[in-house]
Design a protein around this motif. Structure first.
Motif, PDB file in Angstrom:
ATOM      1  N   TRP A 124      -8.828   7.835   2.092  1.00  0.00           N
ATOM      2  CA  TRP A 124      -7.553   8.625   1.695  1.00  0.00           C
ATOM      3  C   TRP A 124      -6.693   7.096   1.449  1.00  0.00           C
ATOM      4  O   TRP A 124      -6.538   7.124   0.007  1.00  0.00           O
ATOM      5  N   ARG A 125      -6.742   6.409   2.365  1.00  0.00           N
ATOM      6  CA  ARG A 125      -5.887   5.307   2.182  1.00  0.00           C
ATOM      7  C   ARG A 125      -6.376   4.567   1.030  1.00  0.00           C
ATOM      8  O   ARG A 125      -5.177   3.445   0.545  1.00  0.00           O
ATOM      9  N   GLU A 130      -5.472   6.073  -2.013  1.00  0.00           N
ATOM     10  CA  GLU A 130      -3.073   6.157  -1.720  1.00  0.00           C
ATOM     11  C   GLU A 130      -3.093   5.158  -2.321  1.00  0.00           C
ATOM     12  O   GLU A 130      -1.988   4.679  -3.322  1.00  0.00           O
ATOM     13  N   THR A 157      -3.958   5.123  -6.470  1.00  0.00           N
ATOM     14  CA  THR A 157      -2.857   5.962  -6.683  1.00  0.00           C
ATOM     15  C   THR A 157      -1.301   5.240  -7.178  1.00  0.00           C
ATOM     16  O   THR A 157      -1.194   5.549  -8.355  1.00  0.00           O
ATOM     17  N   ASN A 158      -1.423   4.376  -6.390  1.00  0.00           N
ATOM     18  CA  ASN A 158      -0.241   3.553  -6.334  1.00  0.00           C
ATOM     19  C   ASN A 158      -0.161   2.415  -7.479  1.00  0.00           C
ATOM     20  O   ASN A 158       0.855   1.726  -8.172  1.00  0.00           O
TER      21      ASN A 158
END
Length: 261
Positions: free
Chosen positions: A114-115, A118, A121-122
């Motif tokens: 998940w990290r 994320e 995605t950023n």
């Protein structure tokens, strides 16, 4: 004795707890020795998992004490059956522990994924924003270029419309000087005239202002009333009345002067 006060707690300076030496009597197996493998930070202080391990050790010791002796075939068969049941139970416990560890590892892996997602995605959002910003700048530059070309073409069309027949016209000097928007009064840079290039020719050049001798001559030509300034000192304020009493403002000024001193 002297007492001392420090900024640190006792727990921060505490090392591994002291474990004294012990002697076991012959023929006895104390239950406490089953916890000898536990040390501070590795099982101690005992938590829920350590308590479960301790309970299992107690159950196993009780089970070992309840095993029948191997003195008859029936006792041997019963002993083997009990050992098989205990072995199946231990395997079930091990599988349960493995499942717990796998669940914990799975949760950790999910958090890591998940990290990573994320973060990715950023990064993708930032990259897309940069691309969009570059496209916006390119679009604005194209729009400005189109607007400049449009203004140029409009000026050409207006100039062409004024002389649709293509006739040659003589210069009308009177018309140029009567219209304040003409090239005479407001020349355009696109026509090849740059007024800032020859701005030095408009600077004021005067002998009396650019030389010391001129300044002296200019000063000598001024009248005496301008060069010599007469300043009259102001009259002192009257601090007493006609009857001889001191005014309130004068008394207040005297008090303020004393306070200031």
């Amino acid at each position: 004795t002297l007492g001392t006060q420090t900024d640190y707690r006792d727990g921060e300076a505490q090392t591994d707890p002291y474990s004294p030496d012990y002697v076991v009597r012959s023929g006895s197996v104390p239950e406490l020795l089953a916890l000898a493998a536990l040390t501070w930070g590795r099982g101690l202080p005992a938590g829920q998992e350590a308590m479960e391990v301790i309970d299992r050790i107690r159950e196993k010791r009780a089970w070992e004490a309840a095993l029948p002796a191997m003195d008859s075939p029936s006792n041997i068969a019963k002993r083997l059956k009990m050992m098989e049941e205990m072995e199946r139970k231990e395997w079930a416990l091990r599988e349960e522990e493995i499942d717990k560890l796998q669940k914990v590892q799975l949760e950790v892996l999910k958090k890591m994924v998940w990290r990573q997602e994320e973060k990715q995605t950023n990064l993708d959002a930032k990259r897309l924003y940069d691309i969009w910003q570059n496209h916006q700048e390119a679009k604005e530059e194209k729009i400005r270029k189109i607007q400049r070309n449009c203004a140029l073409m409009l000026r050409k069309l207006i100039a062409k419309r004024k002389n649709m027949m293509g006739k040659l016209e003589r210069r009308d000097i009177i018309k140029e000087y009567t219209e304040f928007s003409s090239q005479t009064y407001a020349p355009l840079s696109r026509m090849g005239f740059f007024p800032d290039n020859n701005s030095a020719c408009y600077a004021a050049k005067n002998f009396y202002l650019n030389s010391f001798a001129g300044l002296c001559e200019l000063e000598a030509s001024l009248p005496d009333s301008v060069r010599q300034i007469n300043i009259k000192a102001p009259k002192p304020k009257c601090t007493t009345t006609e009857t001889g009493y001191i005014k309130r403002s004068a008394r207040l000024e005297a008090v303020l002067a004393q306070v200031h001193q």
